[in-house]
Design an enzyme around this catalytic site. Structure first.
Site, short mmCIF file in Angstrom:
data_model
loop_
_atom_site.label_atom_id
_atom_site.label_comp_id
_atom_site.label_asym_id
_atom_site.label_seq_id
_atom_site.Cartn_x
_atom_site.Cartn_y
_atom_site.Cartn_z
N THR A 66 0.61 -1.09 -0.03
CA THR A 66 -0.05 0.13 0.16
C THR A 66 0.89 1.22 0.17
O THR A 66 1.96 1.26 0.52
CB THR A 66 -0.94 0.05 1.27
OG1 THR A 66 -1.86 -1.21 1.12
CG2 THR A 66 -1.81 1.17 1.45
N ASP A 106 8.59 3.43 5.32
CA ASP A 106 8.80 4.74 5.61
C ASP A 106 10.15 5.02 6.16
O ASP A 106 10.70 6.11 5.98
CB ASP A 106 7.75 5.32 6.79
CG ASP A 106 6.04 5.17 6.38
OD1 ASP A 106 6.03 5.82 5.25
OD2 ASP A 106 5.48 4.30 6.81
N GLU A 122 -0.38 -5.10 6.27
CA GLU A 122 0.93 -5.25 5.60
C GLU A 122 1.61 -6.15 6.38
O GLU A 122 2.36 -7.27 5.53
CB GLU A 122 1.49 -3.95 5.45
CG GLU A 122 1.00 -2.97 4.48
CD GLU A 122 1.64 -1.30 4.91
OE1 GLU A 122 2.18 -1.09 5.66
OE2 GLU A 122 1.41 -0.94 3.67
C1 5RP Z 1 1.54 2.28 4.18
C2 5RP Z 1 3.17 2.11 4.21
C3 5RP Z 1 3.72 2.43 2.87
O1 5RP Z 1 4.65 1.41 2.48
C4 5RP Z 1 4.77 3.60 3.52
O2 5RP Z 1 3.78 4.78 4.12
C5 5RP Z 1 5.32 4.15 2.19
O3 5RP Z 1 4.48 4.77 1.47
P1 5RP Z 1 4.78 5.63 0.22
O4 5RP Z 1 5.10 4.54 -0.93
O5 5RP Z 1 3.88 6.46 -0.18
O6 5RP Z 1 6.21 6.56 0.32
O7 5RP Z 1 3.53 1.54 5.05
O8 5RP Z 1 1.01 1.94 5.37
#
Ligand code: 5RP
Length: 228
Positions: free
Chosen positions: A33, A89, A108
């Site tokens: 996600t 993140d 996840e």
């Molecule tokens: C969602 C997540 C995403 O993998 C994480 O927030 C990274 O997001 P992005 O690819 O938009 O930078 O853990 O719950």
């Protein structure tokens, strides 16, 4: 498109090149996600015939997959995934991660738990020496929010309720600021023990197996402990 999105797009393409040639017709693919995962989903269009179906870590990703005619299964009907592809993140050199910026951390973690290989895709802004500069997401049962917040304070963090955010599971999110996570397995385990916690966003007990990291000078393939 800004520079960070260009890097996300590059790693998504690298993940297609890494995963698709290894897929067998009967394989089920785990899909994460977020914006990086979205680039990956979009690039799966045209490869639907190389695998059987997908499991998604959020309703949003399931909808996006359905739009390109990928069959999305219930996880109860699947024993193992060939790969789980998802963003992060933060990642340290051990490929221990903080995830959950998009509030999908619980699903996840569940999807990652049945994957043979967890392929993490991220731009270089996510690469850190010590986890914790990104506030650690903790999903809680709504009635336990304040009780869990008080326990998180005892770890030295400052939990902030992500107001207005209700997860796909009906949970609330506390983002814990100010943690410097030296021992990610210990912190993940401690938070898991707090009554009322559904999941925390540390992926250390089940970390990534490989990182495709988008840098200015290209995509780097990183295995745990080998650094960049
Ligand atoms: C969602 C997540 C995403 O993998 C994480 O927030 C990274 O997001 P992005 O690819 O938009 O930078 O853990 O719950």
């Amino acid at each position: 498109m800004n520079k960070q999105d260009q890097l996300k797009q590059q790693v998504a393409k690298a993940a297609i090149d890494y995963v698709v040639p290894k897929l067998k017709q009967n394989d089920v693919l785990g899909i994460g996600t977020g914006s990086t995962a979205n680039f990956f989903i979009d690039m799966l269009d045209g490869h639907q015939d190389k695998f059987r179906a997908a499991i998604a870590s959020s309703e949003a990703s399931a909808e996006r997959l359905a739009k390109i005619n990928v069959a999305v299964l219930d996880m109860n009907d699947v024993e193992q995934l060939a790969f789980y592809v998802d963003g992060a993140d933060e990642s340290n050199g051990q490929l221990q991660l903080i995830k959950g910026g998009g509030a999908a951390l619980t699903r996840e973690k569940i999807v990652a738990s049945i994957a043979k290989q967890f392929v993490c895709i991220a731009d270089e802004s996510k690469w850190v020496n010590t986890l914790g500069a990104f506030p650690l997401p903790v999903e809680v049962l709504p009635m336990a929010r304040e009780a869990v917040a008080r326990q998180l304070e005892s770890l030295g963090g400052e939990p902030v309720w992500r107001k207005g955010c209700v997860t796909d599971n009906g949970g609330h999110i506390l983002d814990v600021h100010g943690l410097q996570i030296a021992d990610a397995i210990k912190t993940e385990t401690e938070i898991n023990q707090m009554v009322g916690v559904i999941t925390n966003g540390l992926f250390a007990l089940r970390k990534a197996d490989v990182m495709l990291l988008g840098r200015e000078d290209g995509v780097q393939i990183i295995y745990p402990g080998l650094g960049t």
